[in-house]
Write a protein that holds these residues in place. Structure first.
Motif, mmCIF file in Angstrom:
data_model
loop_
_atom_site.group_PDB
_atom_site.id
_atom_site.type_symbol
_atom_site.label_atom_id
_atom_site.label_comp_id
_atom_site.label_asym_id
_atom_site.label_seq_id
_atom_site.Cartn_x
_atom_site.Cartn_y
_atom_site.Cartn_z
ATOM 1 N N GLU A 132 0.863 -1.182 0.000
ATOM 2 C CA GLU A 132 0.000 0.000 0.000
ATOM 3 C C GLU A 132 0.900 1.231 0.000
ATOM 4 O OE1 GLU A 132 -2.590 -0.153 3.396
ATOM 5 O OE2 GLU A 132 -2.757 -2.336 3.296
ATOM 6 N N ALA A 133 0.699 2.127 -0.949
ATOM 7 C CA ALA A 133 1.588 3.276 -1.101
ATOM 8 C C ALA A 133 0.936 4.557 -0.611
ATOM 9 C CB ALA A 133 1.996 3.427 -2.571
ATOM 10 N N PHE A 134 1.741 5.388 0.065
ATOM 11 C CA PHE A 134 1.240 6.628 0.652
ATOM 12 C C PHE A 134 2.233 7.761 0.419
ATOM 13 C CE2 PHE A 134 -0.622 3.106 2.957
ATOM 14 C CZ PHE A 134 -1.958 3.448 2.996
ATOM 15 N N ASP A 135 1.719 8.974 0.551
ATOM 16 C CA ASP A 135 2.516 10.181 0.329
ATOM 17 C C ASP A 135 3.030 10.710 1.663
ATOM 18 O OD1 ASP A 135 3.700 12.283 -0.996
ATOM 19 O OD2 ASP A 135 1.833 13.076 -1.846
ATOM 20 N N TRP A 136 3.981 11.662 1.589
ATOM 21 C CA TRP A 136 4.407 12.359 2.789
ATOM 22 C C TRP A 136 3.201 12.963 3.509
ATOM 23 C CZ3 TRP A 136 9.050 15.561 0.448
ATOM 24 C CH2 TRP A 136 10.166 14.711 0.326
ATOM 25 N N HIS A 137 3.218 12.863 4.793
ATOM 26 C CA HIS A 137 2.215 13.423 5.713
ATOM 27 C C HIS A 137 0.938 12.585 5.785
ATOM 28 C CE1 HIS A 137 4.904 16.806 5.883
ATOM 29 N NE2 HIS A 137 4.730 17.069 4.607
ATOM 30 N N ASP A 138 0.849 11.503 5.034
ATOM 31 C CA ASP A 138 -0.301 10.610 5.175
ATOM 32 C C ASP A 138 -0.199 9.853 6.502
ATOM 33 O OD1 ASP A 138 -1.386 11.329 2.760
ATOM 34 O OD2 ASP A 138 -0.686 9.554 1.675
ATOM 35 N N ARG A 139 -1.337 9.753 7.180
ATOM 36 C CA ARG A 139 -1.406 9.003 8.435
ATOM 37 C C ARG A 139 -2.201 7.729 8.176
ATOM 38 N NH1 ARG A 139 -4.987 8.560 12.784
ATOM 39 N NH2 ARG A 139 -4.003 8.260 14.832
ATOM 40 N N VAL A 140 -1.645 6.579 8.561
ATOM 41 C CA VAL A 140 -2.222 5.284 8.237
ATOM 42 C C VAL A 140 -2.554 4.543 9.535
ATOM 43 C CG1 VAL A 140 -1.914 3.134 6.956
ATOM 44 C CG2 VAL A 140 -0.739 5.221 6.187
ATOM 45 N N GLU A 141 -3.792 4.154 9.701
ATOM 46 C CA GLU A 141 -4.202 3.355 10.855
ATOM 47 C C GLU A 141 -3.753 1.910 10.626
ATOM 48 O OE1 GLU A 141 -5.670 4.259 13.611
ATOM 49 O OE2 GLU A 141 -6.453 6.278 13.209
ATOM 50 N N LEU A 142 -3.059 1.352 11.610
ATOM 51 C CA LEU A 142 -2.527 0.001 11.481
ATOM 52 C C LEU A 142 -3.315 -1.030 12.278
ATOM 53 C CD1 LEU A 142 1.306 0.769 11.721
ATOM 54 C CD2 LEU A 142 -0.123 0.629 9.671
ATOM 55 N N GLY A 143 -4.171 -0.572 13.188
ATOM 56 C CA GLY A 143 -4.930 -1.482 14.037
ATOM 57 C C GLY A 143 -4.441 -1.418 15.465
ATOM 58 N N GLY A 144 -5.320 -1.806 16.392
ATOM 59 C CA GLY A 144 -4.943 -1.823 17.793
ATOM 60 C C GLY A 144 -4.631 -0.459 18.362
ATOM 61 N N GLY A 145 -5.150 0.582 17.736
ATOM 62 C CA GLY A 145 -4.853 1.938 18.180
ATOM 63 C C GLY A 145 -3.507 2.458 17.721
ATOM 64 N N ILE A 146 -2.812 1.715 16.879
ATOM 65 C CA ILE A 146 -1.493 2.108 16.370
ATOM 66 C C ILE A 146 -1.665 2.768 15.002
ATOM 67 C CG2 ILE A 146 0.842 1.320 15.838
ATOM 68 C CD1 ILE A 146 -0.068 0.900 18.743
ATOM 69 N N ALA A 147 -0.929 3.842 14.775
ATOM 70 C CA ALA A 147 -0.947 4.522 13.478
ATOM 71 C C ALA A 147 0.472 4.933 13.113
ATOM 72 C CB ALA A 147 -1.871 5.734 13.513
ATOM 73 N N VAL A 148 0.703 5.139 11.827
ATOM 74 C CA VAL A 148 2.003 5.613 11.370
ATOM 75 C C VAL A 148 1.791 6.764 10.400
ATOM 76 C CG1 VAL A 148 2.151 3.986 9.410
ATOM 77 C CG2 VAL A 148 4.255 4.909 10.436
ATOM 78 N N THR A 149 2.644 7.779 10.483
ATOM 79 C CA THR A 149 2.637 8.893 9.549
ATOM 80 C C THR A 149 3.952 8.900 8.791
ATOM 81 O OG1 THR A 149 1.220 10.212 10.994
ATOM 82 C CG2 THR A 149 2.450 11.398 9.297
ATOM 83 N N LEU A 150 3.869 9.008 7.465
ATOM 84 C CA LEU A 150 5.062 9.108 6.635
ATOM 85 C C LEU A 150 5.504 10.568 6.600
ATOM 86 C CD1 LEU A 150 3.364 6.553 5.611
ATOM 87 C CD2 LEU A 150 4.771 6.723 3.555
ATOM 88 N N VAL A 151 6.761 10.835 6.918
ATOM 89 C CA VAL A 151 7.248 12.210 6.993
ATOM 90 C C VAL A 151 8.457 12.385 6.079
ATOM 91 C CG1 VAL A 151 6.350 12.594 9.311
ATOM 92 C CG2 VAL A 151 8.665 11.691 9.026
#
Length: 354
Positions: A196-215
């Protein structure tokens, strides 16, 4: 000095992992197509606060120059540690296991996340040359717990390892979160990889209350002679119950803008994982790889409470000695009057819990 064809190809393969040097392969895979943005001109990605990558002529000057001083690493430098992770880590704790180079296993909230996983013996576009391992992964592949998510920062061979991604896909079928364009590289090699591809500053929900933002990060990417910066690169800010973890897989320092901006937009940070290796010669590497003194400045800029070092000691990508980054980090911390225990160096197989 005679530049034979094999010597030139070997030099290019040897540099490919460290700097994204154009491999001898002409890639025919699809490349990203999308709207123009402040970091994509319609054909290539770029860093508005960075500099263009070095040219092929500069690469050959470094790799084949008569004045090159390349330290000799030991053939094998085993870690005394090996980790057997638990199946899951629940609650508010974060367990980080150092696999080696830029590869980590992060376990928290019942989720198992791998970062830039590399279990291959070489990080190179060819089998006969290029950087090879000097120690085993800190976790044996068969000892991995079920992997739910993989984060891949960019396309250089020491970070995007197609063989490992295919093994993970076959065994666990994890989500693979990566910057724009790298998904095409993965699926061109193995359609089963769930990229799954994302851009800078996109925030991605991973599950379990965990998320990641690409910076944004000060780097670049390539895998072949025709795909320079045709995919994006990024660092990650991982939101966990124990606080935010800033994972910088590859970056130059520049003026420190990238690190200060992460502090402004995503702080406070509980932990930063920062690269300290693959930095010599400085004339070539400084725009894309930090040295230990740069990493200490990056820690101050991002304001993380604690830092862990990586990107050293497993693959010889550049010219410094195997132990030089660790020695230089201690000296840089002392000079900056930062306690050494605030910026910790692990060996493959060692674990930190937050």
């Amino acid at each position: 000095m005679k530049f034979t064809r094999r010597r030139v190809l070997t030099a290019m393969a040897g540099a490919a992992a460290a700097i994204g040097a154009p491999s001898i392969w002409i890639q025919t895979m699809k490349v990203y197509e999308g709207p123009v943005s402040d970091h994509f001109d319609g054909t290539q990605f770029f860093d508005p606060d960075g500099v263009p990558p070095k040219s092929l002529a500069e690469l050959l000057r470094w790799q084949l120059g008569g004045d090159r001083q390349r330290a000799k690493w030991p053939e094998w430098a085993p870690s005394p540690h090996a980790d057997t992770p638990p199946p899951r880590v629940d609650g508010g704790k974060v367990r980080l296991s150092f696999v080696g180079h830029a590869s980590w296993l992060v376990q928290t909230s019942g989720l198992n996340i791998l970062i830039d996983p590399v279990w291959s013996m070489r990080v190179s576009p060819v089998s006969f040359a290029g950087p090879k391992r000097h120690n085993d992964p800190g976790i044996a592949f068969d000892a991995l717990p079920p992997i739910d998510v993989v984060l891949v920062s960019h396309g250089h061979y020491d970070h995007l390892d197609l063989a490992t991604l295919s093994r993970l896909s076959a065994k666990f079928a994890p989500r693979v979160v990566t910057p724009l364009g790298n998904d095409l590289t993965m699926r061109s090699a193995d359609a089963a990889i769930k990229a799954e591809a994302f851009d800078w500053h996109d925030r991605v929900e991973l599950g379990g209350g965990i998320a990641v933002t690409l910076v944004p990060t000060r780097h670049w990417t390539a895998r072949g002679v025709l795909d320079r910066n045709k995919a994006l690169w990024a660092s990650f800010v991982l939101e966990t119950p124990a606080g935010k973890v800033y994972v910088v897989c590859d970056s130059g320092y520049g003026e420190g803008k990238h690190f200060r901006r992460v502090a402004e937009k995503h702080g406070p940070l509980r932990l930063a994982i920062l690269p300290i290796g693959a930095y010599e010669p400085r004339w070539f590497m400084k725009d894309q790889h930090m040295n230990p003194a740069d990493a200490v400045k990056a820690l101050a800029d991002c304001g993380a409470q604690q830092a862990l070092a990586h990107h050293h000691g497993t693959f010889q990508l550049t010219d410094e000695a195997i132990d030089a980054p660790v020695t230089a980090l201690g000296e840089a911390l002392d000079e900056a009057r930062i306690p050494r225990e605030r910026f910790v160096v692990l060996k493959p197989g060692q674990v930190v819990e937050v």
